[in-house]
Write an enzyme that holds these catalytic residues in place. Structure first.
Site, short mmCIF file in Angstrom:
data_model
loop_
_atom_site.label_atom_id
_atom_site.label_comp_id
_atom_site.label_asym_id
_atom_site.label_seq_id
_atom_site.Cartn_x
_atom_site.Cartn_y
_atom_site.Cartn_z
N ARG A 80 0.73 -1.35 -0.10
CA ARG A 80 0.03 0.05 -0.08
C ARG A 80 0.86 1.28 0.05
NH1 ARG A 80 -4.46 0.29 4.45
NH2 ARG A 80 -2.84 0.86 5.69
N LYS A 183 -2.87 6.26 0.92
CA LYS A 183 -2.84 6.99 2.26
C LYS A 183 -1.81 8.03 2.41
CE LYS A 183 -2.33 5.11 7.15
NZ LYS A 183 -3.53 5.35 7.56
N GLU A 219 -16.58 5.60 4.31
CA GLU A 219 -15.91 5.03 5.38
C GLU A 219 -16.10 5.90 6.73
OE1 GLU A 219 -11.63 4.32 4.97
OE2 GLU A 219 -11.50 5.91 3.48
#
Ligand SMILES: Cc1ncc(COP(=O)(O)O)c(C=O)c1O
Length: 341
Positions: A80, A183, A219
């Protein structure tokens, strides 16, 4: 370390002895360095400061009953971070180098990995920043990776107790084709104001809806959403949420426990049908949801009828934690042992 009251730790910064660094210059990453200095020195014109070239990760190391230290799915964090770097034009660190750095960091700070009975863990925070001095919006060519660790307790003070969350349509966290799936620091800057307003009103997190139609659940602050309906584990599919490693693991555990798993758009009105719901992520593991107040439509969805976590969320939580701490067989190969130096 003897003076740390492990079971009283909250979730936050706590100094440890060492951090790991490496630098990207002239097209390559340097070797890993161990540092005891918590400060970093960067140029005032560094691209991370002006144009937000910054990506980070979060993962945990757990000490089992046998005293051994386990990393959970470190390869997923490595992948990620690579995607995050590629998404904002930073040189990615190879997955092998990332894993090597995490192991080195944990080994160097191994006495800070809390004992099993405390329920605490060692949180690992890797970050990569653009360090090239530059004015003018374009990607830099020099980067720095820093990785530090802190012993942490539960993210929410009440631990595994249902908490209220809020829908606030006046704020978005990420645009449909923006950076929501990676992220990067900018996403978190964009969530600070709505998060603070929600906290001041007594909510533990904002449930963001999709930014385009404002119809579907994206989310819950820094965590993914899941709902339980009968025998189904249902979690949103969206182009603007961060693919949570905890959620990915819970989907597998749900299947292993005989639940059906659906990953699909979840309409906000479907909240009325869930028997249980929760937020999931590395920091909080699972935070059960008590109720969701839609502050624009002045409507409340009561999720937990008796104020306690539901049986399926509890089973998922316990199973995940037992794998992480090494109490249950690691049948999916999620755990990496880090032995002391
Ligand atoms: C926006 C966001 N969603 C979801 C998560 C949960 O992801 P993970 O389970 O990989 O920690 C995080 C935390 O990393 C997050 O910041």
């Amino acid at each position: 370390m003897d003076d740390i009251e492990w079971s009283k730790l909250g979730f936050g910064y706590y100094p440890t002895d060492y951090n790991i660094r490496c630098y990207y210059k002239d097209g390559q990453w340097s070797d890993l360095e161990v540092s005891g200095d918590p400060d970093i020195s960067i140029h005032m014109a560094a691209t991370c400061l002006h144009y937000g070239q910054e990506a980070f990760e979060g993962l945990k190391a757990f000490r089992g009953k046998d005293g051994r230290v386990r990393l959970f799915r470190v390869d997923e964090n490595a992948k990620r971070l690579r995607r995050s770097c590629e998404g904002i034009m930073m040189a990615p660190l190879s997955e092998e180098r990332f894993i090597e750095a995490v192991k080195l960091l944990v080994r160097k700070n191994i006495d800070y990995v809390p004992p099993r009975e405390s329920g605490a863990s060692l949180y690992i925070r890797p970050l990569i920043i653009g360090t090239s001095p530059q004015v003018g919006v374009k990607p830099g060519s020099e980067f720095m990776m820093v990785m530090f660790a802190c012993p942490v307790g539960p993210y929410f003070e009440d631990g595994f107790m249902p908490t209220p969350m809020a829908i606030m349509r006046g704020y978005d966290r990420a645009a449909p084709l923006g950076t929501g799936t990676i992220k990067v620091g900018g996403n978190y800057a964009a969530s600070l104001k709505s998060g603070s307003i929600a906290h001041s009103k007594g909510y533990s997190a904002v449930i963001y809806l999709d930014a385009k139609e404002k119809e579907y659940i994206d989310e819950c602050g820094p965590a993914n959403f899941f709902g339980i309906k009968g025998n189904k584990y249902i979690t949103p599919k969206s182009g603007s949420i961060l693919p949570s490693i905890t959620n990915k693991s819970l989907m597998q555990i749900a299947k292993d426990l005989g639940l059906e798993v659906e990953q699909r758009p979840v309409h906000v009105y479907e909240l009325a049908d869930f028997d249980e719901a929760g937020a999931c992520g590395t920091a909080a593991v699972i935070t059960p949801i008590l109720r969701i107040d839609d502050l624009d439509e002045e409507k409340s969805y009561i999720i937990s009828k008796d104020g306690n976590a539901g049986p399926i969320s509890t089973k998922l939580y316990e199973t995940l934690q037992r794998i992480q701490y090494g109490d249950l067989e690691d049948k999916h190969g999620w755990v990496t042992i880090v032995d002391p130096e």
